[in-house]
Motif scaffolding. Structure first.
Motif, PDB file in Angstrom:
ATOM      1  N   ASP A 229      45.572  35.965  39.439  1.00  0.00           N
ATOM      2  CA  ASP A 229      45.104  37.198  39.774  1.00  0.00           C
ATOM      3  C   ASP A 229      46.646  38.029  39.339  1.00  0.00           C
TER       4      ASP A 229
ATOM      5  N   ALA B 169      48.083  37.857  36.217  1.00  0.00           N
ATOM      6  CA  ALA B 169      47.036  39.271  34.802  1.00  0.00           C
ATOM      7  C   ALA B 169      47.967  40.485  35.174  1.00  0.00           C
TER       8      ALA B 169
ATOM      9  N   VAL C 152      35.024  43.271  32.962  1.00  0.00           N
ATOM     10  CA  VAL C 152      36.206  42.230  33.193  1.00  0.00           C
ATOM     11  C   VAL C 152      36.041  41.899  34.963  1.00  0.00           C
ATOM     12  N   ARG C 153      35.164  42.932  35.931  1.00  0.00           N
ATOM     13  CA  ARG C 153      35.123  42.358  36.503  1.00  0.00           C
ATOM     14  C   ARG C 153      34.235  41.578  37.028  1.00  0.00           C
TER      15      ARG C 153
ATOM     16  N   THR D  25      33.597  39.061  34.921  1.00  0.00           N
ATOM     17  CA  THR D  25      34.677  37.508  34.521  1.00  0.00           C
ATOM     18  C   THR D  25      35.529  37.138  35.358  1.00  0.00           C
ATOM     19  N   ARG D  26      36.436  38.264  36.041  1.00  0.00           N
ATOM     20  CA  ARG D  26      37.247  37.782  37.335  1.00  0.00           C
ATOM     21  C   ARG D  26      36.648  37.219  38.606  1.00  0.00           C
TER      22      ARG D  26
ATOM     23  N   ARG E  14      32.367  36.089  29.482  1.00  0.00           N
ATOM     24  CA  ARG E  14      33.229  36.135  28.227  1.00  0.00           C
ATOM     25  C   ARG E  14      33.367  36.453  27.259  1.00  0.00           C
TER      26      ARG E  14
ATOM     27  N   GLN F  54      43.305  43.736  27.999  1.00  0.00           N
ATOM     28  CA  GLN F  54      44.091  43.418  29.094  1.00  0.00           C
ATOM     29  C   GLN F  54      44.644  44.151  30.268  1.00  0.00           C
TER      30      GLN F  54
ATOM     31  N   GLN G 216      41.314  44.029  32.813  1.00  0.00           N
ATOM     32  CA  GLN G 216      42.011  43.015  33.837  1.00  0.00           C
ATOM     33  C   GLN G 216      42.910  42.683  34.493  1.00  0.00           C
ATOM     34  N   SER G 217      43.894  43.652  34.264  1.00  0.00           N
ATOM     35  CA  SER G 217      45.039  44.272  34.978  1.00  0.00           C
ATOM     36  C   SER G 217      44.625  45.416  36.353  1.00  0.00           C
TER      37      SER G 217
END
Length: 588
Positions: free
Chosen positions: A125, A128, A187-188, A190-191, A235, A303, A306-307
């Motif tokens: 994390d 990222a 994305v949430r 995926t993380r 993904r 990105q 994700q960040s």
């Protein structure tokens, strides 16, 4: 602005000098970038179209164009270098803060979260988040400044054509808004799945011996494959959103604007004041330079999401309540008193109810009982690993809530049932960073726990390297090393959580004798399953389902003929059978 992004940006403000210098280089590079097409426009309209090829003027324009390109490249390089330096510094600070927070979290946090998930937050994390500064914020600022410079240059050439090109921006903003709405949940997820993958990896590697001993390799591989498959599918959903909403739509908008420019040029070419060829070239050149930043900005949206999610996860950890070690420092004498202790891990099912006892220096209290009776919970409360829910716990007459946990823990020697050995030298594992412990003291405690002969036989002695977890030591040696580590700081209180569980009978006898010496002047609390090791305790508490069922000295409890007496007789009988070599099943 998103609160997570706003909070992340505050970290960059700690480097205002680098930030201002980076922005300065960025502005300089942008002006050089947008000035290039203007020189080409001058060359086409003032020299090429009218066949006025003055060598000096043409060479000056060429040299100016080349100089602008070099200045632009240098400016973007310096800007990128400074923004990367800021990103590395921010991530370094974040990782230090996350780790500092992690080691100060209360024990209840680790009861609810897996260690692999915590590792994922510290490593993946934060990585990222670094991409946010390097690839997103740096590129975003650079491209926004470039777009502003391009629009200003367009307005100087032809305001009407500039407004046509500017129609591209609202369409792009609409795509960005739609992309954010669709991509954030993906994305949430995926993380979260990536964190689950790290957790399973960590758990499997630590339990590899058990997995192989139980022949469970296929089952664990299938479970890992299932989680990995979910991560892959998520993904792919994200890639589909990217493929649909990013480059294809932007390219479509670009072509529509380009067609509009050519249509306007064709319509006005027959009028009295047609658009000059150089102006058209400059607009086409600017449009090409304009579309690339827009495409790069939209490509960075993934990105960015994700960040942002990674930032949410990191900040949720940083916002966790930390264990407070502040409080009044106190040089303990070693008196412990507990009255009506009560505790529950989940707030529903009680683990301790109405437990009371007192220990003074030189005395030993033993805690016995079946698994789950609350013995280890009492130890955790004494160490302050959990806040006291009910009752009173005092050291030297002071409630534990009024004392500094750091001060209390420094004066307690804890020997756990499953000791952990850190990678490093044997001496480092004994000291654990505590000052005032010289080699003479280390050898003294090693002699007390019957481990000195083994250490002397090692080629490097106290400086011998130990593997992580003490893999190059036997279970008994790890236990003895943990015992020596607890005694090294000369604690006022000694807590033994089944300290003799992993040693053989001969070492246990020697260790029991060493314990008799170590108890002098110290308050000692021992959790024991082998009742033979606590027969000389000043008081024994037999716990059952969180309550004290029996209490007293060994002789008194044996005279009562209760549960303690039956347990002791059973263990004594088993020890006699073990020594005689007679199988229990053959005894009449």
């Amino acid at each position: 602005m998103n609160p997570t992004v706003q909070r992340l940006l505050t970290y960059a403000m700690a480097h205002r000098g680098w930030l201002l210098r980076g922005l300065g280089w960025l502005l300089l590079a942008t002006m050089a970038e947008v000035a290039g097409p203007l020189l080409i426009k001058i060359f086409i309209d003032d020299h090429l179209a009218v066949r006025n090829m003055v060598p000096g003027a043409v060479l000056a324009l060429a040299a100016g164009y080349l100089g602008l390109q070099l200045l632009s490249a240098l400016g973007f390089y310096r800007q990128s270098l400074l923004f990367n330096r800021i990103a590395q510094s921010v991530v370094q600070r974040l990782r230090e803060q996350v780790f500092s927070t992690a080691i100060r979290l209360p024990a209840s946090y680790f009861d609810r979260h897996r260690s692999g998930a915590l590792i994922s937050r510290i490593t993946n994390d934060t990585e990222a988040i670094m991409s946010l500064y390097v690839q997103v914020i740096g590129q975003l600022v650079q491209k926004c400044v470039l777009l502003l410079g391009i629009l200003c240059s367009m307005a100087l050439l032809d305001l009407h054509l500039m407004l046509v090109c500017a129609m591209l921006l609202p369409a792009v903003l609409a795509v960005m808004w739609l992309y954010q709405r669709l991509s954030v949940p993906v994305v949430r997820t995926t993380r979260s799945l990536l964190s689950e993958i790290n957790s399973r990896l960590n758990e499997s590697l630590q339990g590899m011996a058990v997995i192989q001993a139980m022949v469970q390799e296929r089952r664990f591989a299938e479970e890992f494959s299932a989680v990995n498959g979910e991560h892959w599918a998520t993904r792919i959903r994200g890639l589909k959103i990217n493929g649909l909403l990013l480059r294809p739509l932007i390219d479509l908008f670009y072509m529509l604007v380009l067609i509009g420019l050519l249509a306007i040029y064709a319509r006005e070419s027959g009028q009295s004041s047609p658009i000059q060829v150089g102006v058209l070239y400059a607009f086409i050149s600017y449009l090409g330079r304009m579309i690339e930043p827009i495409i790069e900005m939209t490509n960075q949206l993934g990105q960015l999401q994700q960040s942002m999610v990674a930032g949410e996860r990191v900040f949720s950890l940083l916002d966790e309540p930390r264990e407070s070690t502040l409080g009044s420092p106190l040089a303990l004498e070693g008196r412990i008193s507990c009255r009506d202790l009560g505790f529950s891990y989940d707030g529903v099912h009680p683990v301790l109810e109405g437990v009371s006892f007192a220990v003074r220096p030189g005395q030993m209290l033993a805690l016995v009982g079946h698994t789950g009776s609350g013995k280890s919970t009492i130890i955790s409360l004494l160490m302050g690993f959990y806040p006291l829910a009910q009752g009173q716990l005092c050291f030297d007459g002071h409630p534990i809530a009024q004392l500094g946990l750091a001060s209390v823990r420094r004066q307690i020697g804890l020997v756990q049932q499953d000791p952990f050995i850190f990678a490093g030298s044997l001496a480092d594992n004994l000291r654990l960073g505590r000052s005032g412990i010289d080699d003479a003291r280390l050898w003294q405690v090693l002699e007390e726990v019957q481990l000195a002969a083994f250490v002397r036989a090692l080629p490097a002695g106290l400086e011998s390297a130990l593997d992580e977890g003490g893999r190059n030591l036997s279970a008994g040696q790890r236990q003895l090393l943990s015992f020596a580590r607890a005694l090294a700081c000369d604690p006022k209180i000694l807590i033994l959580d089944e300290a003799t569980a992993s040693v053989d009978s001969q070492t246990e006898a020697a260790l029991t004798a060493a314990l008799a010496c170590a108890r002098r002047g110290r308050a000692t609390i021992a959790v024991a399953h082998r009742l033979s090791t606590i027969v000389d305790a000043d008081e024994i508490l037999l716990l059952s389902r969180g309550r004290v069922q029996e209490r007293g000295r060994h002789e008194a409890l044996m005279a009562q003929g209760g549960h303690y007496a039956r347990l002791f007789e059973m263990q004594s009988q088993g020890a006699w059978l073990e020594q005689s070599g007679e199988p229990a099943g053959q005894r009449a």
